[in-house]
Design a protein around this motif. Sequence first.
Motif, PDB file in Angstrom:
ATOM      1  N   LYS A 217       0.873  -1.166   0.000  1.00 58.92           N
ATOM      2  CA  LYS A 217       0.000   0.000   0.000  1.00 58.92           C
ATOM      3  C   LYS A 217       0.912   1.219   0.000  1.00 58.92           C
ATOM      4  CE  LYS A 217      -4.450  -1.360   1.877  1.00 58.92           C
ATOM      5  NZ  LYS A 217      -5.144  -0.912   0.692  1.00 58.92           N
ATOM      6  N   ASP A 218       0.994   1.865  -1.166  1.00 62.41           N
ATOM      7  CA  ASP A 218       1.862   3.033  -1.240  1.00 62.41           C
ATOM      8  C   ASP A 218       1.503   4.030  -0.134  1.00 62.41           C
ATOM      9  OD1 ASP A 218       3.424   2.259  -3.345  1.00 62.41           O
ATOM     10  OD2 ASP A 218       2.060   3.047  -4.841  1.00 62.41           O
ATOM     11  N   GLY A 219       0.217   4.130   0.165  1.00 56.42           N
ATOM     12  CA  GLY A 219      -0.201   5.022   1.241  1.00 56.42           C
ATOM     13  C   GLY A 219       0.306   6.434   1.052  1.00 56.42           C
ATOM     14  N   ALA A 220       0.259   6.921  -0.200  1.00 55.16           N
ATOM     15  CA  ALA A 220       0.836   8.230  -0.484  1.00 55.16           C
ATOM     16  C   ALA A 220      -0.234   9.262  -0.810  1.00 55.16           C
ATOM     17  CB  ALA A 220       1.836   8.124  -1.631  1.00 55.16           C
ATOM     18  N   LYS A 221       0.106  10.505  -0.558  1.00 54.21           N
ATOM     19  CA  LYS A 221      -0.759  11.622  -0.885  1.00 54.21           C
ATOM     20  C   LYS A 221      -0.058  12.512  -1.917  1.00 54.21           C
ATOM     21  CE  LYS A 221      -4.137  11.184   2.301  1.00 54.21           C
ATOM     22  NZ  LYS A 221      -5.574  11.104   1.974  1.00 54.21           N
ATOM     23  N   LYS A 267       4.150  10.228   2.014  1.00 49.81           N
ATOM     24  CA  LYS A 267       3.485   9.052   2.560  1.00 49.81           C
ATOM     25  C   LYS A 267       2.440   9.487   3.588  1.00 49.81           C
ATOM     26  CE  LYS A 267       7.261   5.838   1.687  1.00 49.81           C
ATOM     27  NZ  LYS A 267       8.248   4.891   2.230  1.00 49.81           N
ATOM     28  N   LYS A 268       1.392   8.662   3.697  1.00 52.94           N
ATOM     29  CA  LYS A 268       0.273   9.039   4.563  1.00 52.94           C
ATOM     30  C   LYS A 268       0.709   9.308   5.993  1.00 52.94           C
ATOM     31  CE  LYS A 268      -3.650   6.922   2.192  1.00 52.94           C
ATOM     32  NZ  LYS A 268      -4.718   5.910   2.244  1.00 52.94           N
ATOM     33  N   TYR A 271       1.933  12.835   6.182  1.00 52.68           N
ATOM     34  CA  TYR A 271       1.056  13.912   5.706  1.00 52.68           C
ATOM     35  C   TYR A 271       0.645  14.898   6.812  1.00 52.68           C
ATOM     36  CZ  TYR A 271      -3.061  16.301   3.948  1.00 52.68           C
ATOM     37  OH  TYR A 271      -3.978  17.263   3.613  1.00 52.68           O
ATOM     38  N   SER A 290      -4.829  14.669  -2.918  1.00 51.80           N
ATOM     39  CA  SER A 290      -5.492  13.482  -3.472  1.00 51.80           C
ATOM     40  C   SER A 290      -4.644  12.257  -3.156  1.00 51.80           C
ATOM     41  CB  SER A 290      -5.690  13.618  -4.984  1.00 51.80           C
ATOM     42  OG  SER A 290      -4.443  13.695  -5.644  1.00 51.80           O
ATOM     43  N   SER A 291      -5.243  11.082  -3.285  1.00 47.90           N
ATOM     44  CA  SER A 291      -4.516   9.833  -3.034  1.00 47.90           C
ATOM     45  C   SER A 291      -3.726   9.428  -4.271  1.00 47.90           C
ATOM     46  CB  SER A 291      -5.491   8.715  -2.655  1.00 47.90           C
ATOM     47  OG  SER A 291      -6.134   9.013  -1.438  1.00 47.90           O
ATOM     48  N   ALA A 292      -2.518   8.932  -4.048  1.00 47.83           N
ATOM     49  CA  ALA A 292      -1.690   8.402  -5.139  1.00 47.83           C
ATOM     50  C   ALA A 292      -1.665   6.882  -4.996  1.00 47.83           C
ATOM     51  CB  ALA A 292      -0.284   8.974  -5.058  1.00 47.83           C
ATOM     52  N   SER A 293      -2.323   6.191  -5.916  1.00 47.06           N
ATOM     53  CA  SER A 293      -2.432   4.734  -5.802  1.00 47.06           C
ATOM     54  C   SER A 293      -1.121   4.021  -6.099  1.00 47.06           C
ATOM     55  CB  SER A 293      -3.525   4.210  -6.731  1.00 47.06           C
ATOM     56  OG  SER A 293      -3.230   4.540  -8.072  1.00 47.06           O
TER      57      SER A 293
END
Length: 308
Positions: A217-221, A267-268, A271, A290-293
């Motif tokens: 889960k990249d869990g990135a913003k 990363k989340k 953030y 926004s979320s980066a998948s």
Amino acid sequence: MKQTKKYILNYLLVILGATIYATGTVFFNKPHSLAPGGLSGFAIVLNSIFNVVNFKVFGNEISVGIIVFVLNVPLLAVGLWKFGKEFLAGTVFGTVALAVSTSLLEKLYADVLIPSGADWFIVENDILAALAGGCFMAVGLGTVFKAGATTGGTDIILKLLRLKYRHMPSGRIFLCIDSMIILSSLPVVNFKIERILLSFIGMITCSFVLDLILYGKDGAKLVYIVSDKTPEIAQKLLKELCIGATFLDGIGAYTGVKKEVIMCVVKKTSYPKLKDLVSEVDPHAFLIVSSASEVYGVGYKNSFKQEL
């Protein structure tokens, strides 16, 4: 020398992954008559049919491990033709490792653990068995894939389909293949829908966990920051969060004033800290989040790594 160590480590990982996968098959799926999909699931179906009709070879029952090995032969031929000798070497090793570990665990289960009355490892609840079986199989497959090998069977079919359907994660392709295999187990479970539903629970669990292991889960913003103090904000981000940032040229539609816009990926877990840093520098900054998948690059995925 370094390359040799890498090969040895990869082959050890293949053995570990095959053993974990076989554990899910032998200890959880087979005792509960669950066909979780994959070639092992189809082998369980055939094994049950052979037991019903009392089919034996040289007076011996055909184990799930042997069935898996035999079914792999034509698929290995296709794999050699499509992917070459290097793929074949890793796949043959993975196939043998899975067949051997499955057969050994079957003997351990039937000849040692059951007769000794050791019941600490037995899961009586069907749903727990389906969930555990799915998790073990996913972890095993993920370990083998990460080592650059496969266990043959539907893994080869998966790689063939991935050539055409690159947008589909491996877990979802397995979901489609395994659905057909599970439905083929209907006669074995006397057309009991409960067994099929339990098998689907195991399959969905395996698909979800496998994608989690392979892709994470990249869990990135993805964050755009519009401010009159972008240089100061960028310095804060670089120094305190150690993340990269890119300046984009922007023009205010209403004012016509040129502005710099910061674009960055964080990363989340980091953030909330980013928001605090921006607020410290410019409480009136405008943020678009926004979320980066999927994120490729340093600190994230390797875009040049072979797709799994």
